[in-house]
Design an enzyme around this catalytic site. Structure first.
Site, mmCIF file in Angstrom:
data_model
loop_
_atom_site.group_PDB
_atom_site.id
_atom_site.type_symbol
_atom_site.label_atom_id
_atom_site.label_comp_id
_atom_site.label_asym_id
_atom_site.label_seq_id
_atom_site.Cartn_x
_atom_site.Cartn_y
_atom_site.Cartn_z
ATOM 1 N N ASP A 154 48.640 27.707 54.601
ATOM 2 C CA ASP A 154 49.909 27.844 53.877
ATOM 3 C C ASP A 154 50.253 26.590 53.071
ATOM 4 O O ASP A 154 51.415 26.205 52.962
ATOM 5 C CB ASP A 154 51.043 28.176 54.869
ATOM 6 C CG ASP A 154 52.345 28.543 54.171
ATOM 7 O OD1 ASP A 154 52.292 28.979 53.004
ATOM 8 O OD2 ASP A 154 53.416 28.365 54.767
ATOM 9 N N TYR A 155 49.237 25.947 52.507
ATOM 10 C CA TYR A 155 49.538 24.861 51.562
ATOM 11 C C TYR A 155 50.239 25.439 50.339
ATOM 12 O O TYR A 155 49.812 26.464 49.793
ATOM 13 C CB TYR A 155 48.255 24.152 51.127
ATOM 14 C CG TYR A 155 47.729 23.153 52.117
ATOM 15 C CD1 TYR A 155 48.337 21.907 52.262
ATOM 16 C CD2 TYR A 155 46.626 23.447 52.910
ATOM 17 C CE1 TYR A 155 47.851 20.978 53.175
ATOM 18 C CE2 TYR A 155 46.129 22.532 53.818
ATOM 19 C CZ TYR A 155 46.750 21.291 53.941
ATOM 20 O OH TYR A 155 46.271 20.386 54.841
ATOM 21 N N GLU A 156 51.299 24.773 49.902
ATOM 22 C CA GLU A 156 52.090 25.268 48.780
ATOM 23 C C GLU A 156 52.212 24.255 47.646
ATOM 24 O O GLU A 156 52.696 24.586 46.568
ATOM 25 C CB GLU A 156 53.481 25.678 49.274
ATOM 26 C CG GLU A 156 53.414 26.729 50.383
ATOM 27 C CD GLU A 156 54.779 27.242 50.827
ATOM 28 O OE1 GLU A 156 55.795 26.818 50.249
ATOM 29 O OE2 GLU A 156 54.816 28.081 51.756
ATOM 30 N N HIS A 157 51.777 23.019 47.885
ATOM 31 C CA HIS A 157 51.877 21.956 46.878
ATOM 32 C C HIS A 157 50.565 21.194 46.820
ATOM 33 O O HIS A 157 49.940 20.936 47.854
ATOM 34 C CB HIS A 157 53.032 21.004 47.213
ATOM 35 C CG HIS A 157 54.339 21.703 47.409
ATOM 36 N ND1 HIS A 157 55.089 22.174 46.359
ATOM 37 C CD2 HIS A 157 55.004 22.041 48.556
ATOM 38 C CE1 HIS A 157 56.183 22.761 46.846
ATOM 39 N NE2 HIS A 157 56.145 22.700 48.168
#
Length: 315
Positions: A154-157
């Site tokens: 769930d990396y978002e950046h």
């Protein structure tokens, strides 16, 4: 064998053993229910959440992050993961207890998330090999300590501020790091499943689609964050979004999702379960996931109960 007998033999073989090489398996509904837990430190416990014995149930601990916060301001650690969820209430012994009490429960951890401390949590590798080596080692330790079954990405950046000509957080590097991590953990028998949690953002999608293209066969579920769409999403819009993302992650088990606090996407009050019933009638409902148990605690987990009841109906 003469030619006439050979033709007859080939015909019989075709009838009884048809070739499936070019035929994709029909999609199937699933009884999978998944819920993120532990990110908001409001003392939610596994035992607070209702668990229907007729579904496959995954808790997803949120989050393990490759950052270090021991020196005050959190800083990236190039794949050396630490626990950032509410480990007082969601401890190794509590993981063991909920799994022994409910044979249908598995527990995973999610990597990255939106933030760490007061800042964004960036995917920030120094190199593919060093990040993967650190990640395999540190995550294996956490997974074995907590008796976990899988991981969620769930990396978002993505950090583009190295000052180098090409960022090490570009889509190809992300694909190689995450793909090799999942492959190694599976090959080592450390995890039995893996999922990804993208949402509809150009930068985010470019990274996850690159991962899917190279390593999609290793990804068991797509926890697409449909609640990141605008608040007030309608049933028909949700169905369109679902079909679009099913095309983006072609062949993947894309799960339907909602956010407990109703802050985005299609909410249970506005037709989420109507949309799920429609997907189920089309044999497309691969499961449901919720963000998050921490927020659902306030409403007595009413929509978790409704979700599982829908999934438990013969699928």
């Amino acid at each position: 064998m003469d030619s006439s007998k050979l033709l007859i033999a080939l015909f019989v073989f075709q009838v009884f053993f048809p070739c499936h090489m070019s035929i994709q398996a029909a999609p199937e509904n699933s009884d999978l229910f998944r819920e993120y837990i532990g990110a908001e430190f409001n003392n939610v416990k596994f035992t607070d959440v209702p668990i229907d014995s007729n579904v496959e149930f995954h808790f997803i601990l949120s989050f393990a992050i490759d950052y270090d916060s021991t020196s005050g301001s959190p800083s990236p650690t190039n794949g050396k993961f630490n626990v950032f969820w509410d480990s007082d209430n969601l401890s190794p012994s509590q993981v063991s207890s909920i799994k022994s009490t409910h044979s249908n429960v598995k527990v995973a951890l999610s990597l990255g998330g939106d933030s760490v401390g007061d800042s964004y949590a960036y995917f920030d590798p120094s190199s593919v090999d060093s990040w993967v080596s650190n990640a395999v080692s540190s995550l294996t330790d956490i997974i074995q300590e907590y008796h976990l079954d899988g991981i969620d990405i769930d990396y978002e950046h993505f950090n583009a501020n190295h000052g180098w000509p090409i960022s090490t957080a570009n889509p190809d590097t992300f694909a190689e790091c995450i793909g090799k991590l999942v492959k190694t953990l599976k090959n080592n028998g450390v995890i039995s499943f893996a999922s990804i949690a993208p949402f509809d953002d150009d930068d985010v999608q470019s990274h996850y689609k690159a991962l899917w293209q190279s390593y999609g066969d290793l990804i068991d579920y797509v926890n697409f964050q449909f609640y990141a769409y605008d608040q007030g999403t309608t049933v028909s819009q949700f169905i369109n979004y679902f079909n679009t993302q099913s095309s983006n992650y072609n062949g993947g088990k894309v799960l339907a999702s909602f956010i407990s606090d109703g802050s985005g996407g299609l909410t249970p009050k506005n037709g989420f379960f109507t949309a799920c019933s429609r997907l189920k009638s089309e044999n497309k409902l691969h499961g449901i996931f919720v963000w998050s148990a921490d927020d659902s605690k306030r409403n007595g987990f009413r929509y978790e109960k409704q979700s599982q009841a829908l999934l438990a109906i013969s699928h």
